[in-house]
Write a protein that holds these residues in place. Structure first.
Motif, PDB file in Angstrom:
ATOM      1  N   LEU A 209       0.748  -1.164   0.062  1.00  0.00           N
ATOM      2  CA  LEU A 209       0.027  -0.045   0.097  1.00  0.00           C
ATOM      3  C   LEU A 209       0.754   1.376  -0.208  1.00  0.00           C
ATOM      4  CD1 LEU A 209      -2.835  -1.062   2.518  1.00  0.00           C
ATOM      5  CD2 LEU A 209      -2.915  -1.002   0.132  1.00  0.00           C
ATOM      6  N   ASP A 210       1.912   1.301   0.579  1.00  0.00           N
ATOM      7  CA  ASP A 210       2.665   2.599   0.761  1.00  0.00           C
ATOM      8  C   ASP A 210       3.248   2.808  -0.604  1.00  0.00           C
ATOM      9  OD1 ASP A 210       2.771   3.211   3.412  1.00  0.00           O
ATOM     10  OD2 ASP A 210       4.221   1.842   3.849  1.00  0.00           O
ATOM     11  N   ARG A 211       3.379   1.845  -1.676  1.00  0.00           N
ATOM     12  CA  ARG A 211       3.864   2.404  -3.121  1.00  0.00           C
ATOM     13  C   ARG A 211       2.908   3.107  -3.548  1.00  0.00           C
ATOM     14  NH1 ARG A 211       4.709  -3.661  -5.140  1.00  0.00           N
ATOM     15  NH2 ARG A 211       6.119  -4.456  -3.433  1.00  0.00           N
ATOM     16  N   TYR A 212       1.558   3.125  -3.145  1.00  0.00           N
ATOM     17  CA  TYR A 212       0.612   4.052  -3.839  1.00  0.00           C
ATOM     18  C   TYR A 212       0.062   5.216  -3.061  1.00  0.00           C
ATOM     19  CZ  TYR A 212       0.394  -0.289  -6.980  1.00  0.00           C
ATOM     20  OH  TYR A 212       0.571  -1.295  -7.595  1.00  0.00           O
ATOM     21  N   PHE A 213       0.103   5.291  -1.874  1.00  0.00           N
ATOM     22  CA  PHE A 213      -0.257   6.388  -0.956  1.00  0.00           C
ATOM     23  C   PHE A 213       0.833   7.128  -0.566  1.00  0.00           C
ATOM     24  CE2 PHE A 213      -3.575   2.959  -0.584  1.00  0.00           C
ATOM     25  CZ  PHE A 213      -4.667   3.766  -0.504  1.00  0.00           C
ATOM     26  N   GLN A 214       0.627   8.399  -0.711  1.00  0.00           N
ATOM     27  CA  GLN A 214       1.583   9.424  -0.385  1.00  0.00           C
ATOM     28  C   GLN A 214       1.728   9.737   1.060  1.00  0.00           C
ATOM     29  OE1 GLN A 214      -0.337  12.596  -2.828  1.00  0.00           O
ATOM     30  NE2 GLN A 214       1.265  12.520  -4.136  1.00  0.00           N
ATOM     31  N   VAL A 215       0.741   9.615   1.765  1.00  0.00           N
ATOM     32  CA  VAL A 215       0.773   9.804   3.381  1.00  0.00           C
ATOM     33  C   VAL A 215       0.408   8.693   4.123  1.00  0.00           C
ATOM     34  CG1 VAL A 215       0.031  11.481   5.107  1.00  0.00           C
ATOM     35  CG2 VAL A 215       1.078  12.225   3.083  1.00  0.00           C
ATOM     36  N   ARG A 216       0.777   8.609   5.119  1.00  0.00           N
ATOM     37  CA  ARG A 216       0.274   7.563   6.130  1.00  0.00           C
ATOM     38  C   ARG A 216      -0.085   8.360   7.143  1.00  0.00           C
ATOM     39  NH1 ARG A 216       3.791   2.491   8.254  1.00  0.00           N
ATOM     40  NH2 ARG A 216       4.458   1.122   6.521  1.00  0.00           N
ATOM     41  N   CYS A 217      -1.366   8.114   8.021  1.00  0.00           N
ATOM     42  CA  CYS A 217      -1.787   8.718   9.138  1.00  0.00           C
ATOM     43  C   CYS A 217      -1.943   7.760  10.231  1.00  0.00           C
ATOM     44  CB  CYS A 217      -3.121   9.576   8.681  1.00  0.00           C
ATOM     45  SG  CYS A 217      -3.609  10.278  10.254  1.00  0.00           S
ATOM     46  N   THR A 218      -1.112   7.554  11.016  1.00  0.00           N
ATOM     47  CA  THR A 218      -1.376   6.438  12.074  1.00  0.00           C
ATOM     48  C   THR A 218      -1.808   7.034  13.415  1.00  0.00           C
ATOM     49  OG1 THR A 218       1.131   5.667  11.086  1.00  0.00           O
ATOM     50  CG2 THR A 218       0.437   4.911  13.093  1.00  0.00           C
ATOM     51  N   LEU A 219      -2.541   6.242  13.767  1.00  0.00           N
ATOM     52  CA  LEU A 219      -3.205   6.808  15.103  1.00  0.00           C
ATOM     53  C   LEU A 219      -2.603   5.714  16.222  1.00  0.00           C
ATOM     54  CD1 LEU A 219      -6.908   6.296  13.983  1.00  0.00           C
ATOM     55  CD2 LEU A 219      -5.504   8.306  14.200  1.00  0.00           C
ATOM     56  N   ASP A 220      -2.266   6.300  17.385  1.00  0.00           N
ATOM     57  CA  ASP A 220      -1.445   5.492  18.495  1.00  0.00           C
ATOM     58  C   ASP A 220      -1.796   6.058  19.772  1.00  0.00           C
ATOM     59  OD1 ASP A 220       0.341   3.940  19.838  1.00  0.00           O
ATOM     60  OD2 ASP A 220       2.150   5.434  19.934  1.00  0.00           O
ATOM     61  N   ARG A 221      -2.651   5.021  20.505  1.00  0.00           N
ATOM     62  CA  ARG A 221      -3.308   5.370  21.472  1.00  0.00           C
ATOM     63  C   ARG A 221      -2.516   5.863  22.680  1.00  0.00           C
ATOM     64  NH1 ARG A 221      -8.737   2.716  23.903  1.00  0.00           N
ATOM     65  NH2 ARG A 221      -9.113   4.127  25.575  1.00  0.00           N
ATOM     66  N   ASP A 222      -2.592   7.001  23.630  1.00  0.00           N
ATOM     67  CA  ASP A 222      -1.788   7.213  24.667  1.00  0.00           C
ATOM     68  C   ASP A 222      -2.381   6.869  25.945  1.00  0.00           C
ATOM     69  OD1 ASP A 222      -0.400   8.621  26.533  1.00  0.00           O
ATOM     70  OD2 ASP A 222      -0.496  10.621  25.839  1.00  0.00           O
ATOM     71  N   ARG A 223      -1.800   5.838  26.368  1.00  0.00           N
ATOM     72  CA  ARG A 223      -2.304   5.255  27.649  1.00  0.00           C
ATOM     73  C   ARG A 223      -1.606   6.026  29.048  1.00  0.00           C
ATOM     74  NH1 ARG A 223      -5.746   1.169  26.155  1.00  0.00           N
ATOM     75  NH2 ARG A 223      -5.354   0.292  24.122  1.00  0.00           N
ATOM     76  N   GLY A 224      -0.820   6.864  28.841  1.00  0.00           N
ATOM     77  CA  GLY A 224      -0.122   7.433  29.983  1.00  0.00           C
ATOM     78  C   GLY A 224      -0.748   8.191  30.959  1.00  0.00           C
ATOM     79  N   TYR A 225      -0.326   8.335  32.143  1.00  0.00           N
ATOM     80  CA  TYR A 225      -0.974   9.078  33.412  1.00  0.00           C
ATOM     81  C   TYR A 225      -1.286  10.526  32.860  1.00  0.00           C
ATOM     82  CZ  TYR A 225      -1.610  11.652  37.609  1.00  0.00           C
ATOM     83  OH  TYR A 225      -2.324  12.425  38.566  1.00  0.00           O
ATOM     84  N   GLY A 226      -0.685  11.182  32.080  1.00  0.00           N
ATOM     85  CA  GLY A 226      -0.970  12.533  31.563  1.00  0.00           C
ATOM     86  C   GLY A 226      -2.342  12.698  31.000  1.00  0.00           C
ATOM     87  N   ALA A 227      -2.472  11.768  30.075  1.00  0.00           N
ATOM     88  CA  ALA A 227      -4.027  11.552  29.561  1.00  0.00           C
ATOM     89  C   ALA A 227      -5.031  11.337  30.439  1.00  0.00           C
ATOM     90  CB  ALA A 227      -3.827  10.573  28.523  1.00  0.00           C
ATOM     91  N   ALA A 228      -4.943  10.400  31.317  1.00  0.00           N
ATOM     92  CA  ALA A 228      -5.759  10.150  32.378  1.00  0.00           C
ATOM     93  C   ALA A 228      -6.051  11.580  33.250  1.00  0.00           C
ATOM     94  CB  ALA A 228      -5.585   9.285  33.392  1.00  0.00           C
ATOM     95  N   ALA A 229      -4.943  12.395  33.571  1.00  0.00           N
ATOM     96  CA  ALA A 229      -5.120  13.571  34.504  1.00  0.00           C
ATOM     97  C   ALA A 229      -5.817  14.648  33.653  1.00  0.00           C
ATOM     98  CB  ALA A 229      -3.692  13.802  34.756  1.00  0.00           C
ATOM     99  N   ALA A 230      -5.780  14.618  32.187  1.00  0.00           N
ATOM    100  CA  ALA A 230      -6.304  15.827  31.680  1.00  0.00           C
ATOM    101  C   ALA A 230      -7.963  15.531  31.630  1.00  0.00           C
ATOM    102  CB  ALA A 230      -5.719  15.730  29.980  1.00  0.00           C
ATOM    103  N   GLY A 231      -8.370  14.648  32.052  1.00  0.00           N
ATOM    104  CA  GLY A 231      -9.898  14.572  32.335  1.00  0.00           C
ATOM    105  C   GLY A 231     -10.474  14.039  30.989  1.00  0.00           C
TER     106      GLY A 231
END
Length: 279
Positions: A209-231
Motif C-alpha cells: 500500500l505504501d507504494r500507492y499512498f503519499q501519506v500515512r496517518c497513524t493513530l497511536d493510543r496514549d495510555r499514559g498518566y498525563g492523558a488520564a489526568a487531563a480528564g
C-alpha cells in the motif's frame, strides 16, 4: 498529501489552539492520497469527519465506501458538527459493497458516472480495507498471501487511476473543488498482533500500500498518566509520514507549515467531543 485530514485537524482544534488564529481555508491544489492506520472505530469516525468537513466546508462531493451500514452519525461527529445541514449530507454518497469484487466494480464505475453527474466526486473514501481483503486468497487477514498482495495493489492502482481521471474531468468542467483525492483506512496485522511471525514486525500488505499512498496517518493510543489526568476519556497521538509530507515540507509560510505538521494529539472527551492539538 494529507490536506483533507490536516484541514480536519485544524478545524477541530481546541478553542485555545489554532482555530482562533487561523481561518479555515481550502487545502492547496495538489492531488493526494492518505492511508489511515489504527483503531477501526476511531478510523471510521475520522473518515466520517473528513467526509463531512469536505462536504460542508469545501462543497466537495464525496463517495464513501464501507461494508458496514451506517445507521446514524457517531456521537463524536454530532458533537463536533452540531449544526450540520442536510444539504451538506446530500453531497456524501454512501455505498455498501460486500466484497472486494463489488468494491472494484463500484470504484471503476465512477469513470462512467461522469457522463450523467454534473459534478464528479472530489473525495473517495474506503473504510476498513482489511475487511475487503479478507476474502482474497483465504478467509483471514493474512498479508503474506500473494492473492491479497495482488488485490491490494490492484485496488490501489485503480484508486490512483480513478482519482487522476476525475481530476481531469473536474478541471475540464472548471470546478473549483478539484483535484480528486482519496483516503483509505486499514488495520495492519502489526496492530492486531498477528504480525509477530515476521521477524521484521512489518505487514507485507502495508508495504504494498505504501507504494500507492503519499501519506500515512497513524493513530497511536496514549495510555499514559498525563492523558488520564487531563480528564479525557481517550487520548491519541496522530502521526503523519510519507513522501507527501516530505514534498509539502518545502513550502513556505506559517499556514503551509502547520498544514503539514507531522504530529497532532487527539483528545476524546466523555461527552464524545473530539479535539486536536498540534504537537
Amino acid at each position: 498529501m494529507a490536506d483533507i485530514l490536516s484541514l480536519v485537524f485544524r478545524t477541530f482544534t481546541s478553542p485555545a489552539g489554532l482555530k482562533k488564529q487561523l481561518p479555515v481555508r481550502p487545502p492547496p491544489p495538489a492531488a493526494g492520497s492518505s492511508l489511515l492506520l489504527g483503531d477501526p472505530d476511531l478510523s471510521r469516525s475520522m473518515l466520517l469527519l473528513a467526509a463531512v468537513t469536505a462536504a460542508s466546508e469545501l462543497g466537495m462531493r464525496v463517495v464513501f465506501f464501507t461494508q458496514t451500514q451506517i445507521q446514524s452519525l457517531p456521537v463524536s461527529l454530532q458533537r463536533c458538527v452540531p449544526n450540520l445541514s442536510p444539504e451538506s449530507l446530500k453531497k456524501i454518497k454512501f455505498s455498501y459493497p460486500r466484497t472486494l469484487e463489488e468494491l472494484l466494480l463500484q470504484v471503476a464505475s465512477l469513470h462512467e458516472s461522469t457522463n450523467t453527474c454534473p459534478t464528479p466526486p472530489s473525495l473517495i473514501i474506503v473504510d476498513r480495507l482489511e475487511g475487503f481483503l479478507c476474502g482474497a486468497g483465504g478467509s483471514n487477514h493474512s498479508g503474506s498471501h500473494p492473492a491479497q498482495l495482488s488485490c491490494a495493489a490492484h485496488l490501489s492502482a485503480l484508486l490512483c487511476d480513478t482519482a487522476a481521471f476525475l481530476t481531469q474531468v473536474l478541471e475540464q468542467r472548471g470546478s473549483n473543488s478539484g483535484p480528486c483525492r482519496f483516503i483509505v483506512s486499514f488495520l495492519s496485522e502489526v496492530d492486531t498482533g498477528q504480525g509477530s511471525k515476521d521477524p521484521s514486525g512489518t505487514d507485507p500488505l502495508l508495504d504494498v500500500l505504501d507504494r500507492y499512498f503519499q501519506v500515512r496517518c497513524t493513530l497511536d493510543r496514549d495510555r499514559g498518566y498525563g492523558a488520564a489526568a487531563a480528564g479525557v476519556q481517550e487520548a491519541w497521538h496522530v502521526y503523519l509520514s510519507g513522501r507527501g509530507i516530505t514534498q509539502a515540507s518545502f513550502t513556505k509560510g506559517c499556514e503551509e507549515k502547520l498544514a503539514v505538521a507531522q504530529e497532532w494529539q487527539l483528545f476524546i472527551y466523555p461527552d464524545g467531543l473530539m479535539e486536536f492539538n498540534l504537537v
